[in-house]
Design a protein around this motif. Sequence first.
Motif, mmCIF file in Angstrom:
data_model
loop_
_atom_site.group_PDB
_atom_site.id
_atom_site.type_symbol
_atom_site.label_atom_id
_atom_site.label_comp_id
_atom_site.label_asym_id
_atom_site.label_seq_id
_atom_site.Cartn_x
_atom_site.Cartn_y
_atom_site.Cartn_z
ATOM 1 N N UNK A 139 8.659 -4.698 -5.883
ATOM 2 C CA UNK A 139 9.424 -4.518 -7.118
ATOM 3 C C UNK A 139 10.000 -3.105 -7.179
ATOM 4 N N UNK A 140 9.183 -2.125 -6.823
ATOM 5 C CA UNK A 140 9.655 -0.741 -6.822
ATOM 6 C C UNK A 140 10.750 -0.535 -5.779
ATOM 7 N N UNK A 141 10.572 -1.151 -4.611
ATOM 8 C CA UNK A 141 11.588 -1.036 -3.560
ATOM 9 C C UNK A 141 12.913 -1.652 -4.004
ATOM 10 N N UNK A 142 12.863 -2.828 -4.637
ATOM 11 C CA UNK A 142 14.080 -3.480 -5.122
ATOM 12 C C UNK A 142 14.779 -2.630 -6.177
ATOM 13 N N UNK B 91 20.197 2.943 -5.892
ATOM 14 C CA UNK B 91 20.991 3.600 -4.869
ATOM 15 C C UNK B 91 22.337 2.897 -4.694
ATOM 16 N N UNK B 92 22.327 1.573 -4.747
ATOM 17 C CA UNK B 92 23.558 0.805 -4.609
ATOM 18 C C UNK B 92 24.493 1.067 -5.779
ATOM 19 N N UNK B 93 23.955 1.119 -6.989
ATOM 20 C CA UNK B 93 24.793 1.356 -8.163
ATOM 21 C C UNK B 93 25.303 2.787 -8.209
ATOM 22 N N UNK B 94 24.646 3.698 -7.513
ATOM 23 C CA UNK B 94 25.093 5.083 -7.461
ATOM 24 C C UNK B 94 26.089 5.302 -6.332
ATOM 25 N N UNK B 95 26.401 4.225 -5.601
ATOM 26 C CA UNK B 95 27.371 4.328 -4.520
ATOM 27 C C UNK B 95 26.778 4.764 -3.203
ATOM 28 N N UNK B 96 25.455 4.760 -3.108
ATOM 29 C CA UNK B 96 24.788 5.150 -1.880
ATOM 30 C C UNK B 96 24.380 3.876 -1.166
ATOM 31 N N UNK B 97 24.667 3.771 0.070
ATOM 32 C CA UNK B 97 24.315 2.598 0.857
ATOM 33 C C UNK B 97 22.835 2.678 1.217
ATOM 34 N N UNK B 98 22.071 1.650 0.834
ATOM 35 C CA UNK B 98 20.637 1.637 1.145
ATOM 36 C C UNK B 98 20.434 1.362 2.621
ATOM 37 N N UNK B 99 19.521 2.076 3.225
ATOM 38 C CA UNK B 99 19.251 1.911 4.664
ATOM 39 C C UNK B 99 18.218 0.848 4.885
#
Length: 79
Positions: free
Chosen positions: A62-65, A71-79
């Motif tokens: 849950x924390x990871x999601x 990160x996605x909403x901030x425009x950062x691509x999650x690795x």
Amino acid sequence: MAKTQLGARVDQDVAELAKQRAADLGLSIGDYLARLVQDDASGLRARAVDAAARFLAEHQDVFDEAEDAQQTSAGVCAA
């Protein structure tokens, strides 16, 4: 209950942390230290840490999601 005076030498930063934490809790230094010792001796502190570790292990996905979504909403691509 009768009180006994103890003496201990600690680094200045530890002394300041103890004073601040005691003040935050509305306790004297002596009462704060007594609480720490009682919690340690009773195993309360260890049980609390174990419970927190179990909670994190059970709910890590849950924390990871949530972190990935942030990160996605901030425009950062999650690795």
